[in-house]
Design a protein around this motif. Structure first.
Motif, PDB file in Angstrom:
ATOM      1  N   ASP A 127       0.880  -1.169   0.000  1.00  0.00           N
ATOM      2  CA  ASP A 127       0.000   0.000   0.000  1.00  0.00           C
ATOM      3  C   ASP A 127       0.915   1.215   0.000  1.00  0.00           C
ATOM      4  N   VAL A 128       0.986   1.900  -1.133  1.00  0.00           N
ATOM      5  CA  VAL A 128       1.963   2.996  -1.240  1.00  0.00           C
ATOM      6  C   VAL A 128       1.709   4.082  -0.202  1.00  0.00           C
ATOM      7  N   HIS A 129       0.453   4.279   0.180  1.00  0.00           N
ATOM      8  CA  HIS A 129       0.145   5.336   1.147  1.00  0.00           C
ATOM      9  C   HIS A 129       0.444   4.921   2.578  1.00  0.00           C
ATOM     10  N   ASP A 130       0.729   3.654   2.774  1.00  0.00           N
ATOM     11  CA  ASP A 130       1.116   3.167   4.097  1.00  0.00           C
ATOM     12  C   ASP A 130       2.602   2.805   4.127  1.00  0.00           C
ATOM     13  N   SER A 131       3.346   3.295   3.120  1.00  0.00           N
ATOM     14  CA  SER A 131       4.753   2.910   2.996  1.00  0.00           C
ATOM     15  C   SER A 131       5.686   4.115   3.031  1.00  0.00           C
ATOM     16  N   TYR A 132       5.184   5.235   3.545  1.00  0.00           N
ATOM     17  CA  TYR A 132       6.006   6.446   3.531  1.00  0.00           C
ATOM     18  C   TYR A 132       7.142   6.406   4.547  1.00  0.00           C
ATOM     19  N   TYR A 133       6.872   5.831   5.721  1.00  0.00           N
ATOM     20  CA  TYR A 133       7.843   5.941   6.812  1.00  0.00           C
ATOM     21  C   TYR A 133       8.003   4.615   7.557  1.00  0.00           C
ATOM     22  N   GLY A 134       9.241   4.343   7.951  1.00  0.00           N
ATOM     23  CA  GLY A 134       9.521   3.283   8.895  1.00  0.00           C
ATOM     24  C   GLY A 134       9.308   1.872   8.397  1.00  0.00           C
ATOM     25  N   GLY A 135       9.862   0.912   9.190  1.00  0.00           N
ATOM     26  CA  GLY A 135       9.687  -0.492   8.909  1.00  0.00           C
ATOM     27  C   GLY A 135       8.403  -1.012   9.520  1.00  0.00           C
ATOM     28  N   PRO A 136       8.174  -2.306   9.390  1.00  0.00           N
ATOM     29  CA  PRO A 136       9.017  -3.306   8.718  1.00  0.00           C
ATOM     30  C   PRO A 136       8.859  -3.245   7.205  1.00  0.00           C
ATOM     31  N   LEU A 137       9.663  -4.056   6.522  1.00  0.00           N
ATOM     32  CA  LEU A 137       9.553  -4.151   5.070  1.00  0.00           C
ATOM     33  C   LEU A 137       8.178  -4.690   4.703  1.00  0.00           C
ATOM     34  N   ARG A 138       7.496  -3.995   3.800  1.00  0.00           N
ATOM     35  CA  ARG A 138       6.147  -4.403   3.410  1.00  0.00           C
ATOM     36  C   ARG A 138       5.941  -4.139   1.918  1.00  0.00           C
ATOM     37  N   LEU A 139       6.684  -4.886   1.123  1.00  0.00           N
ATOM     38  CA  LEU A 139       6.643  -4.711  -0.321  1.00  0.00           C
ATOM     39  C   LEU A 139       5.421  -5.379  -0.932  1.00  0.00           C
ATOM     40  N   ALA A 140       5.059  -4.908  -2.101  1.00  0.00           N
ATOM     41  CA  ALA A 140       3.943  -5.499  -2.837  1.00  0.00           C
ATOM     42  C   ALA A 140       4.237  -6.963  -3.142  1.00  0.00           C
TER      43      ALA A 140
END
Length: 344
Positions: free
Chosen positions: A225-238
């Motif tokens: 979710d690009v809007h939930d991937s702006y800051y910090g971990g953990p790694l959460r790639l598509a």
């Protein structure tokens, strides 16, 4: 689309007569150019947020996927062919590559960085695939002379020997119908036959090989979710090929989406028929046999200077004139080039 309807198609472009150089860069459909200008106008004054601009990226991904017959979830977006091939090269480092001699370097340098590469004449590529080959990488249409690869034969030989197939479709996608799903990887820059601004590119990454590749260029745009991937971990790639996306250039993709959609509207088969007909009209006028490509090279004395004086813009590759014909090319363009090359 029937030939009689091409007059309606041509009004989508604004070419100065004599452009025979799409193999260097394509001319944008009017709606693509206007969409890009509208985005730039909004950017100039801060009229809107970026999210609206970014919808063009997904439209582009989906359109490219339809054009080559693959799921959009298996397509990543990027900037250039060599860039989208970089994770493929890293994931396959050390494997034994077979590549046509004279291959365009965007589909050669990435492999040479970390793998042994053997080159063979393009015409014998399928015949030279054996148990010593792990990956065969080739252009579907050669940049230098327009030769169309025997895609089916190369894929069949690769499958017979357990080799992976990596295709550079930059000089093919947009005019040559082909089934991208037959390959393991298909990369294409969009600024040539896809008539997009320079700076957009795509790669089909088949799921069965994608797990070998590491998305070292991942950023917020590669998140599930690009809007939930702006800051910090953990790694959460598509979980899809989007994990290999790089953050797109909004102006570029604003022009890319409508350009690809115009190709879909006209149809690649119709574009192919138009382009090859004009290329063969050109070849016939020079006493050459017909071919199957939208690109042709000719060796005529002083050809470059003759074309320049006539206002014909083409390219020179390996000392020969390379002419390329696309949907906005007309019979008049071809005849003007023939007159320049044959008079006197």
């Amino acid at each position: 689309m029937p030939v009689k309807e091409y007059s309606r198609v041509w009004i989508m472009w604004d070419p100065i007569p004599g452009w025979l150089n799409t193999a260097s860069y394509g001319l944008p459909p009017r709606r693509a150019f206007e969409a890009m200008q509208a985005m730039l106008a909004d950017w100039r004054v801060g009229r809107t947020s970026w999210e609206g601009w970014d919808t063009a990226t997904q439209r582009s991904r989906e359109s490219f996927a339809r054009l080559i017959g693959v799921p959009s979830a298996d397509v990543c977006v990027g900037a250039q062919a060599s860039q989208v091939l970089a994770p493929v090269a890293a994931g396959l480092a050390g494997r034994r590559f077979l590549v046509p001699a004279g291959e365009f370097t965007s589909n050669l340098f990435p492999w040479l960085v970390g793998s042994p590469v053997r080159t063979v004449p393009a015409a014998s590529l399928a015949d030279r695939i054996d148990s010593t080959v792990d990956v065969v990488a080739f252009s579907l249409v050669q940049s230098a002379d327009g030769t169309v690869a025997d895609y089916a034969a190369v894929v069949a030989a690769a499958r017979a020997h357990g080799a992976l197939v990596v295709v550079d479709a930059t000089q093919a996608c947009g005019w040559l119908p082909f089934d991208g799903s037959l390959a393991d990887v298909v990369a294409a820059s969009a600024y040539k036959w896809l008539m997009s601004p320079r700076g957009s590119a795509f790669a089909y990454l088949a799921p069965h090989v994608r797990e070998r590749f590491v998305p070292f260029a991942a950023g917020w745009y590669a998140g599930e979710d690009v809007h939930d991937s702006y800051y910090g971990g953990p790694l959460r790639l598509a979980s899809s090929a989007r994990r290999f996306d790089i953050s797109p250039s909004w102006p570029v993709y604003s022009g890319t989406a409508p350009a690809l959609e115009v190709i879909e509207e006209i149809g690649v088969a119709a574009i192919n028929a138009h382009n090859v007909r004009l290329a063969n009209r050109f070849r016939d006028g020079l006493g050459l046999p017909p071919g199957d490509s939208a690109i042709t090279v000719v060796d005529v004395p002083e050809a470059e200077e003759r074309l320049r004086r006539a206002g014909i813009r083409a390219a020179v590759r390996a000392g020969r004139v390379r002419a390329s014909f696309h949907i906005y090319t007309t019979d008049r363009d071809v005849d003007a080039a023939l007159t320049a090359l044959t008079d006197g």
